[in-house]
Design a protein around this motif. Sequence first.
Motif, PDB file in Angstrom:
ATOM      1  N   GLY A  77      62.903  65.132  -0.199  1.00  0.00           N
ATOM      2  CA  GLY A  77      63.181  63.696  -0.332  1.00  0.00           C
ATOM      3  C   GLY A  77      62.161  62.806   0.364  1.00  0.00           C
ATOM      4  O   GLY A  77      62.205  61.583   0.232  1.00  0.00           O
ATOM      5  N   LYS A  78      61.250  63.386   1.127  1.00  0.00           N
ATOM      6  CA  LYS A  78      60.234  62.595   1.844  1.00  0.00           C
ATOM      7  C   LYS A  78      58.844  62.976   1.370  1.00  0.00           C
ATOM      8  O   LYS A  78      58.625  64.102   0.909  1.00  0.00           O
ATOM      9  N   LYS A  79      57.915  62.045   1.547  1.00  0.00           N
ATOM     10  CA  LYS A  79      56.523  62.361   1.229  1.00  0.00           C
ATOM     11  C   LYS A  79      56.061  63.492   2.154  1.00  0.00           C
ATOM     12  O   LYS A  79      56.327  63.434   3.364  1.00  0.00           O
ATOM     13  N   PRO A  80      55.375  64.501   1.625  1.00  0.00           N
ATOM     14  CA  PRO A  80      54.912  65.572   2.524  1.00  0.00           C
ATOM     15  C   PRO A  80      53.968  65.014   3.588  1.00  0.00           C
ATOM     16  O   PRO A  80      53.189  64.107   3.314  1.00  0.00           O
ATOM     17  N   ARG A  81      54.079  65.576   4.781  1.00  0.00           N
ATOM     18  CA  ARG A  81      53.223  65.117   5.895  1.00  0.00           C
ATOM     19  C   ARG A  81      52.151  66.167   6.191  1.00  0.00           C
ATOM     20  O   ARG A  81      52.454  67.372   6.288  1.00  0.00           O
ATOM     21  N   LEU A  82      50.939  65.699   6.335  1.00  0.00           N
ATOM     22  CA  LEU A  82      49.841  66.574   6.758  1.00  0.00           C
ATOM     23  C   LEU A  82      49.388  66.132   8.134  1.00  0.00           C
ATOM     24  O   LEU A  82      48.980  64.985   8.334  1.00  0.00           O
ATOM     25  N   ILE A  83      49.505  67.028   9.101  1.00  0.00           N
ATOM     26  CA  ILE A  83      48.986  66.769  10.453  1.00  0.00           C
ATOM     27  C   ILE A  83      47.606  67.411  10.479  1.00  0.00           C
ATOM     28  O   ILE A  83      47.470  68.636  10.389  1.00  0.00           O
ATOM     29  N   TYR A  84      46.603  66.577  10.543  1.00  0.00           N
ATOM     30  CA  TYR A  84      45.232  66.991  10.233  1.00  0.00           C
ATOM     31  C   TYR A  84      44.386  66.986  11.496  1.00  0.00           C
ATOM     32  O   TYR A  84      44.149  65.937  12.099  1.00  0.00           O
ATOM     33  N   LEU A  85      43.975  68.161  11.915  1.00  0.00           N
ATOM     34  CA  LEU A  85      43.191  68.268  13.165  1.00  0.00           C
ATOM     35  C   LEU A  85      41.706  67.994  12.897  1.00  0.00           C
ATOM     36  O   LEU A  85      41.063  68.698  12.123  1.00  0.00           O
ATOM     37  N   GLN A  86      41.235  66.959  13.568  1.00  0.00           N
ATOM     38  CA  GLN A  86      39.798  66.620  13.530  1.00  0.00           C
ATOM     39  C   GLN A  86      39.369  66.614  14.995  1.00  0.00           C
ATOM     40  O   GLN A  86      39.322  65.556  15.630  1.00  0.00           O
ATOM     41  N   PRO A  87      39.073  67.788  15.562  1.00  0.00           N
ATOM     42  CA  PRO A  87      38.935  67.867  17.017  1.00  0.00           C
ATOM     43  C   PRO A  87      37.679  67.159  17.544  1.00  0.00           C
ATOM     44  O   PRO A  87      36.702  66.992  16.815  1.00  0.00           O
ATOM     45  N   PHE A  88      37.730  66.759  18.817  1.00  0.00           N
ATOM     46  CA  PHE A  88      36.504  66.346  19.507  1.00  0.00           C
ATOM     47  C   PHE A  88      35.731  67.633  19.764  1.00  0.00           C
ATOM     48  O   PHE A  88      36.185  68.493  20.504  1.00  0.00           O
ATOM     49  N   ASP A  89      34.626  67.826  19.125  1.00  0.00           N
ATOM     50  CA  ASP A  89      33.930  69.107  19.217  1.00  0.00           C
ATOM     51  C   ASP A  89      32.465  68.883  18.875  1.00  0.00           C
ATOM     52  O   ASP A  89      32.156  68.373  17.793  1.00  0.00           O
ATOM     53  N   TYR A  90      31.577  69.199  19.822  1.00  0.00           N
ATOM     54  CA  TYR A  90      30.158  69.069  19.484  1.00  0.00           C
ATOM     55  C   TYR A  90      29.480  70.421  19.282  1.00  0.00           C
ATOM     56  O   TYR A  90      28.277  70.510  19.102  1.00  0.00           O
ATOM     57  N   TRP A  91      30.301  71.500  19.271  1.00  0.00           N
ATOM     58  CA  TRP A  91      29.751  72.838  19.019  1.00  0.00           C
ATOM     59  C   TRP A  91      29.755  73.148  17.521  1.00  0.00           C
ATOM     60  O   TRP A  91      28.969  73.953  17.042  1.00  0.00           O
ATOM     61  N   HIS A  92      30.727  72.597  16.833  1.00  0.00           N
ATOM     62  CA  HIS A  92      30.909  72.945  15.417  1.00  0.00           C
ATOM     63  C   HIS A  92      30.963  71.673  14.583  1.00  0.00           C
ATOM     64  O   HIS A  92      31.165  70.584  15.124  1.00  0.00           O
ATOM     65  N   GLU A 104      46.334  60.972  -1.725  1.00  0.00           N
ATOM     66  CA  GLU A 104      47.320  59.879  -1.878  1.00  0.00           C
ATOM     67  C   GLU A 104      48.765  60.397  -1.897  1.00  0.00           C
ATOM     68  O   GLU A 104      49.702  59.631  -1.742  1.00  0.00           O
ATOM     69  N   HIS A 105      48.926  61.698  -2.075  1.00  0.00           N
ATOM     70  CA  HIS A 105      50.281  62.265  -2.168  1.00  0.00           C
ATOM     71  C   HIS A 105      50.843  62.697  -0.814  1.00  0.00           C
ATOM     72  O   HIS A 105      51.956  63.198  -0.736  1.00  0.00           O
ATOM     73  N   PHE A 106      50.049  62.526   0.241  1.00  0.00           N
ATOM     74  CA  PHE A 106      50.493  62.966   1.572  1.00  0.00           C
ATOM     75  C   PHE A 106      50.497  61.803   2.558  1.00  0.00           C
ATOM     76  O   PHE A 106      49.681  60.884   2.445  1.00  0.00           O
ATOM     77  N   GLU A 107      51.419  61.888   3.489  1.00  0.00           N
ATOM     78  CA  GLU A 107      51.321  61.030   4.670  1.00  0.00           C
ATOM     79  C   GLU A 107      50.426  61.807   5.642  1.00  0.00           C
ATOM     80  O   GLU A 107      50.782  62.909   6.073  1.00  0.00           O
ATOM     81  N   ILE A 108      49.279  61.263   5.960  1.00  0.00           N
ATOM     82  CA  ILE A 108      48.314  62.025   6.760  1.00  0.00           C
ATOM     83  C   ILE A 108      48.222  61.452   8.169  1.00  0.00           C
ATOM     84  O   ILE A 108      48.023  60.250   8.350  1.00  0.00           O
ATOM     85  N   VAL A 109      48.423  62.326   9.144  1.00  0.00           N
ATOM     86  CA  VAL A 109      48.304  61.934  10.546  1.00  0.00           C
ATOM     87  C   VAL A 109      47.123  62.698  11.132  1.00  0.00           C
ATOM     88  O   VAL A 109      47.121  63.941  11.096  1.00  0.00           O
ATOM     89  N   VAL A 110      46.110  62.000  11.608  1.00  0.00           N
ATOM     90  CA  VAL A 110      44.959  62.687  12.193  1.00  0.00           C
ATOM     91  C   VAL A 110      45.209  62.901  13.684  1.00  0.00           C
ATOM     92  O   VAL A 110      45.612  61.967  14.393  1.00  0.00           O
TER      93      VAL A 110
END
Length: 453
Positions: A77-92, A104-110
């Motif tokens: 019943g809810k829009k799917p949620r994506l918890i999206y890891l965008q790390p602070f990383d200067y190695w990779h 557009e089909h996801f609620e995205i939380v970075v």
Amino acid sequence: MTTQELAMLYPQHLCELERRAAEALERGGFDHLVVPSGTVHYQVFDDRDYPYVVNPQFKAWLPLTRNPGSWLVITPGKKPRLIYLQPFDYWHVVPQTPEGWWVEHFEIVVIRKWDEALQHLPQSEARCAILGEPQSALGDDATGRFKPNNPPAVLDYLDYHRAFKTPYEVEMMRGASRSGTRAHRAAEAAFRAGKSEFDINLAYAAAARQDASELPYGNIVALNEHGAVLHYTELAREAPDPVRSFLIDAGTSFHGYACDITRTYATDSGGEFQAMIDAVDAAQLKMCDQVRAGTDYTRIHLDAHLAIAGILKDFGISKVAPETALENGISSVFFPHGIGHGIGLQVHDVGGFAESDRGGRIANPDGHPFLRLTRTLAPGMAVTIEPGLYFVDLLLDKLRQGEHADAVDWDRIAQFKPYGGIRIEDEVVCTDGAPLNLTREAFAAGAAEPGAA
Ligand code: GLY
Ligand code: MN
Ligand code: MN
């Protein structure tokens, strides 16, 4: 296919996955489906990591294959949620901002740190079906939060239905077949040019535009006798002299979907081994035509044994009727693996033995322990059809020492042994009508391209 075509097909795919998730949660008595993308694994006593492999339950929902530490939350019943890891990383290289037909089909939380996921996961962990590996837990394996519980009722339902591909998924597999057949053509050209296994494999990877960590499985690139080792992955640096035959079993990935293709070639186009390849190829096409709704896949496997046994007889190798060869195990000496398996997000897709979406197992037929799929085919199922005929020392030695040694002509076997073996493998989708052979379709489309050899 274009991005617009995928964008048009994706909403129906997502809708079907949401329907499946809702039913699976209902059966398991949960409110939320929580799926970690997985984490990087490290080598023992070392700080070197293995290539990251995404959780298949995660990539089923969206085409993200390089995002460790992310999470999906599906709440009916809810829009799917994506918890999206965008790390602070200067190695990779840090994953880029999400983009594509699915966004557009996801609620995205970075999030910027892996444990920030906790703030965005459901309040009540106990109400969650969490699908993944133990080390995806947030914190220590033993005491961490959101440790995957993999409830059987939920997995049984999802795995069973994973077999039925949505039109979006068939397009994904079509994409994999296009790059796979392109790479196969390059590999054949390298073989015809006299290259070594190692160099043929390089030609394959170059044409696929994929390296080993992206391919869905380790390429089998086998010249001469090496074709008799079912999963030969040694890649000899020098070509043998003479080169007689070439067996290549290799796939590619497309947004997380696999293809799995095998072809066999001979240098002598007028010789007996080429004639045997042609016979297996003709039999394989008939088996592909058996991929129809209502057909028991085990039946195709057993019919394949009869067909291979018939070829053995036609070539003067077996002296007995195909039915006898199947009964007394002779066909299994030459065809010692299953006729194929389900395929999609995983090259050997899950749920091959599932009796129903509530669990249970459909057993293998006696004497055929390596068959990976025993279900009855239905529209949407995608399977491989991969008969083989090999000259394997270990199995031939057993035959020679056993009670059926006289059922074969050992001189004829000695003549074929230097060629290793034959396997022809296509990917076939079961429909309401005629089967859809993704592999043959892609080879034909590639041959029609400008500049194709
Ligand atoms: N390439 C592995 C298989 O054919 O199943
Ligand atoms: Mn296969
Ligand atoms: Mn294969």
